[in-house]
Design an enzyme around this catalytic site. Structure first.
Site, PDB file in Angstrom:
ATOM      1  CB  SER A 173       3.089   1.584   6.208  1.00 25.12           C
ATOM      2  OG  SER A 173       1.874   1.953   6.787  1.00 25.12           O
ATOM      3  N   GLY A 174       5.189  -0.934   6.395  1.00 28.82           N
ATOM      4  CA  GLY A 174       6.246  -1.638   5.682  1.00 28.82           C
ATOM      5  C   GLY A 174       7.371  -2.134   6.562  1.00 28.82           C
TER       6      GLY A 174
ATOM      7  CG  ASP B 141      -0.270  -3.970   2.649  1.00 27.75           C
ATOM      8  OD1 ASP B 141       0.331  -3.557   1.639  1.00 27.75           O
ATOM      9  OD2 ASP B 141      -0.497  -3.263   3.648  1.00 27.75           O
TER      10      ASP B 141
ATOM     11  CG  HIS C 227      -0.372   0.337   2.511  1.00 29.40           C
ATOM     12  ND1 HIS C 227      -0.023  -0.616   3.449  1.00 29.40           N
ATOM     13  CD2 HIS C 227      -0.067   1.532   3.077  1.00 29.40           C
ATOM     14  CE1 HIS C 227       0.467  -0.021   4.525  1.00 29.40           C
ATOM     15  NE2 HIS C 227       0.460   1.279   4.317  1.00 29.40           N
TER      16      HIS C 227
END
Length: 263
Positions: A207-208, A113, A65
């Protein structure tokens, strides 16, 4: 008046007040997480940042994402960083022009994701830059396991930002906890994580990044509720291990002389 000022200062420094912390976390010891990657993402609508982690000298894992649906994306990956706003001697920067998003990723629900980025040239392994191992099939983490997350994301639910790497400990929750809040929570491919006391969490910009349990990367920071810091959903790395291995083999083929380029 002086007493009032002192009391006010003390209140602002309470951990749950979000004073200079990754929501209940602390600044990481510089370069204690040499696998951490910082992703600077530019596209036509602006700039953003994400985390990621090195899994071998030419490959970084992150969340799909972070880039999915964006036009004219330009990604710079920085390894070996602690203070991302400085040009530290330990840093290695890569302008990434090849990445692979899982073919079944769905933006609306953050299903599948996961994203793999190819580094070229390969990263030079040093004291400040090294990869983290992925779990084996015997190492599935269960509820109650304390894991670690790090990132350069926001340090409160407002817009407080950090330039230095922050970290926090979070517990794996039962699947039932995330079933309660998320309609599209899938037990096989996701991990439910968080602090039931609502004092610690990852947030925007993290994120990630990896969920590190027992020294291995078991999850990827994916999504949560916009209103609240608990619970959080992480992509379960172990579930995607066959896909990761397949894409890494493609990376290796691309490095062979006169090899055909992939789509």
């Amino acid at each position: 008046m002086l007493l009032l000022l002192l009391l006010t200062s003390a209140f602002l420094l309470l951990p749950w007040a979000g004073a200079g912390r990754i929501i209940g976390g602390w600044e990481a010891k510089p370069h204690s997480r040499p696998y951490m990657a910082h992703l600077s993402i530019r596209n036509v609508s602006g700039n953003s940042r994400c985390g990621g982690f090195l899994i071998r000298p030419d490959a970084v894992l992150s969340a799909a994402h972070c880039v999915a649906g964006k036009r004219k994306v330009n990604i710079t990956v920085t390894l070996g960083a602690h203070n991302i706003s400085k040009n530290e001697r330990s840093q290695q920067k890569f302008h990434v022009d090849h990445w692979v998003i899982h073919p079944n990723y769905t933006k609306n629900h953050h299903v599948n994701d996961i994203m793999l980025l190819k580094l070229k040239p390969r990263a030079k392994l040093t004291k400040e830059v090294s990869y983290i191992l992925l779990p084996s099939h015997k190492e599935r983490v269960g509820p109650g396991t304390t894991c670690e997350v790090a990132g350069w994301g926001r340090t409160s639910q407002t817009k407080n930002k950090t330039s230095v790497l922050m970290e926090v400990n979070l517990k794996v929750q039962s699947n039932e906890v995330c079933d309660k809040y998320f309609k599209n929570y899938f037990h096989q491919s996701m991990v439910c994580v968080g602090d039931a006391n609502h004092k610690k969490s990852t947030w925007k910009g993290d994120s990630g990044g990896p969920l590190v349990c027992n020294g291995k990367a078991h999850g990827i920071v994916s999504y949560g509720r916009k209103c609240c810091i608990f619970p959080k959903v992480f992509t379960r790395v172990l579930y995607f291990e066959p896909w990761i291995r397949k894409e890494l083999r493609k990376f290796a083929l691309q490095d062979l002389p006169d090899s055909p380029s992939s789509d």
